[in-house]
Design a protein around this motif. Sequence first.
Motif, PDB file in Angstrom:
ATOM      1  N   ALA A 213      15.405   4.656  -4.390  1.00  0.00           N
ATOM      2  CA  ALA A 213      15.094   6.064  -4.584  1.00  0.00           C
ATOM      3  C   ALA A 213      13.898   6.478  -3.734  1.00  0.00           C
ATOM      4  CB  ALA A 213      14.804   6.336  -6.063  1.00  0.00           C
ATOM      5  N   ALA A 214      12.919   5.577  -3.628  1.00  0.00           N
ATOM      6  CA  ALA A 214      11.753   5.870  -2.787  1.00  0.00           C
ATOM      7  C   ALA A 214      12.158   5.977  -1.331  1.00  0.00           C
ATOM      8  CB  ALA A 214      10.707   4.781  -2.960  1.00  0.00           C
TER       9      ALA A 214
ATOM     10  N   LEU B 223       0.806  -1.219   0.000  1.00  0.00           N
ATOM     11  CA  LEU B 223       0.000   0.000   0.000  1.00  0.00           C
ATOM     12  C   LEU B 223       0.841   1.271   0.000  1.00  0.00           C
ATOM     13  CD1 LEU B 223      -2.839  -0.858   2.559  1.00  0.00           C
ATOM     14  CD2 LEU B 223      -3.094  -0.510   0.100  1.00  0.00           C
ATOM     15  N   HIS B 224       1.942   1.269   0.727  1.00  0.00           N
ATOM     16  CA  HIS B 224       2.623   2.527   1.000  1.00  0.00           C
ATOM     17  C   HIS B 224       4.078   2.614   0.544  1.00  0.00           C
ATOM     18  CE1 HIS B 224      -0.941   3.322   3.294  1.00  0.00           C
ATOM     19  NE2 HIS B 224      -0.683   2.374   4.173  1.00  0.00           N
ATOM     20  N   LEU B 225       4.694   1.495   0.182  1.00  0.00           N
ATOM     21  CA  LEU B 225       6.091   1.527  -0.248  1.00  0.00           C
ATOM     22  C   LEU B 225       6.228   1.276  -1.745  1.00  0.00           C
ATOM     23  CD1 LEU B 225       9.004   1.816   0.767  1.00  0.00           C
ATOM     24  CD2 LEU B 225       9.049  -0.641   1.148  1.00  0.00           C
TER      25      LEU B 225
ATOM     26  N   SER C  28      12.845  -3.576  10.369  1.00  0.00           N
ATOM     27  CA  SER C  28      13.570  -3.387   9.111  1.00  0.00           C
ATOM     28  C   SER C  28      12.764  -3.989   7.971  1.00  0.00           C
ATOM     29  CB  SER C  28      14.945  -4.060   9.181  1.00  0.00           C
ATOM     30  OG  SER C  28      15.732  -3.492  10.206  1.00  0.00           O
ATOM     31  N   VAL C  29      12.561  -3.202   6.932  1.00  0.00           N
ATOM     32  CA  VAL C  29      11.848  -3.654   5.740  1.00  0.00           C
ATOM     33  C   VAL C  29      12.800  -3.550   4.555  1.00  0.00           C
ATOM     34  CG1 VAL C  29       9.895  -3.234   4.188  1.00  0.00           C
ATOM     35  CG2 VAL C  29       9.621  -2.914   6.656  1.00  0.00           C
TER      36      VAL C  29
ATOM     37  N   VAL D 267      14.014   0.342   4.516  1.00  0.00           N
ATOM     38  CA  VAL D 267      13.376   1.246   5.473  1.00  0.00           C
ATOM     39  C   VAL D 267      13.543   0.702   6.880  1.00  0.00           C
ATOM     40  CG1 VAL D 267      11.178   2.267   6.221  1.00  0.00           C
ATOM     41  CG2 VAL D 267      11.639   1.989   3.785  1.00  0.00           C
ATOM     42  N   GLU D 268      13.889   1.572   7.819  1.00  0.00           N
ATOM     43  CA  GLU D 268      13.863   1.231   9.239  1.00  0.00           C
ATOM     44  C   GLU D 268      12.675   1.979   9.835  1.00  0.00           C
ATOM     45  OE1 GLU D 268      15.777  -0.838  10.739  1.00  0.00           O
ATOM     46  OE2 GLU D 268      17.756  -0.919   9.783  1.00  0.00           O
ATOM     47  N   GLU D 269      11.625   1.262  10.196  1.00  0.00           N
ATOM     48  CA  GLU D 269      10.414   1.937  10.661  1.00  0.00           C
ATOM     49  C   GLU D 269      10.183   1.702  12.149  1.00  0.00           C
ATOM     50  OE1 GLU D 269       6.790   0.530   8.973  1.00  0.00           O
ATOM     51  OE2 GLU D 269       7.482  -1.521   8.772  1.00  0.00           O
TER      52      GLU D 269
END
Length: 294
Positions: free
Chosen positions: A291-292, A112-114, A267-268, A175-177
Amino acid sequence: MNAVRAADLAPHELRVLVAVDQERGFTAAARALGLTQSAVSHSIRGTEHKVGAVLFERGRKGATPTPAGVAAAAHARRVLRLLDALVTEARAAERGEVTGPLRIAAFRSAALHLLPAALDRLTARHPGIRPEVRVVRELGAGTAGEVAEGRADVGIATLGGTSPVPAGLIGDVLVEEPYALVHPAGHPDPRSLPLVDWHENCGSYTRKWWGRQDWIPRATVLAEDDGAVLAMVGNGHGMAIMPALSLTGAPACVEITDLGADRPIRSVGYVTTPELASSLAVRALIRELRAARA
């Protein structure tokens, strides 16, 4: 039995093997492939002879893969995908254009978001690439398992523990969320609320932190996914502890509270196979995902 050589197994035998594994039966596989049931049965017997192992247990309810069959089908899917990549890469070298399907497995919040922004840029740069996204629950083998079993070219996966990328695959963190406390907006004591949770939420990367928090009760409500959790919290049914991707675009009826410096981090990243990592389509997607992230 003599050891099998790679040249001994033909692509059509691999396709029959994959079809029987997928359909869980010789008759259904034959129907899917446009073959006779006897042709499928003959092909599997020949493959078993060449491999030197029983690949399927036959029964009235169909064909169940043995452990050897599970492993063989996974390798067969990956080999067939490489044959497709061979054609795609050769055409790209001749025409200067990357085309064909790109199979992506992602868990819900990543899908949905990445992924969307990365896929927008990917298809703008390479209109011939056709992304095929499947949402896979991040339980058990999860999205990485889809890649390992040859069902996906790239997986957007939660990575963690001492080995961030599953054995046999390659990848990297995107991504580290951080996790945060989510509760109905304006509630005077959100930590007193019951916990709303879902099965995918608390992996090994958060379990130790979770166990040290004596204020977190056992979940009273267990929802299907993070979207349902957010809806229940917004309607006043409890509080939740959720990662940042799941909170993207959270409604105004919920409030997000930082859990402090000791908060857990998820971590993703992406995972792919070593053999597909150098393919043009996979490399292009990884560039856009990075880049995202930036």
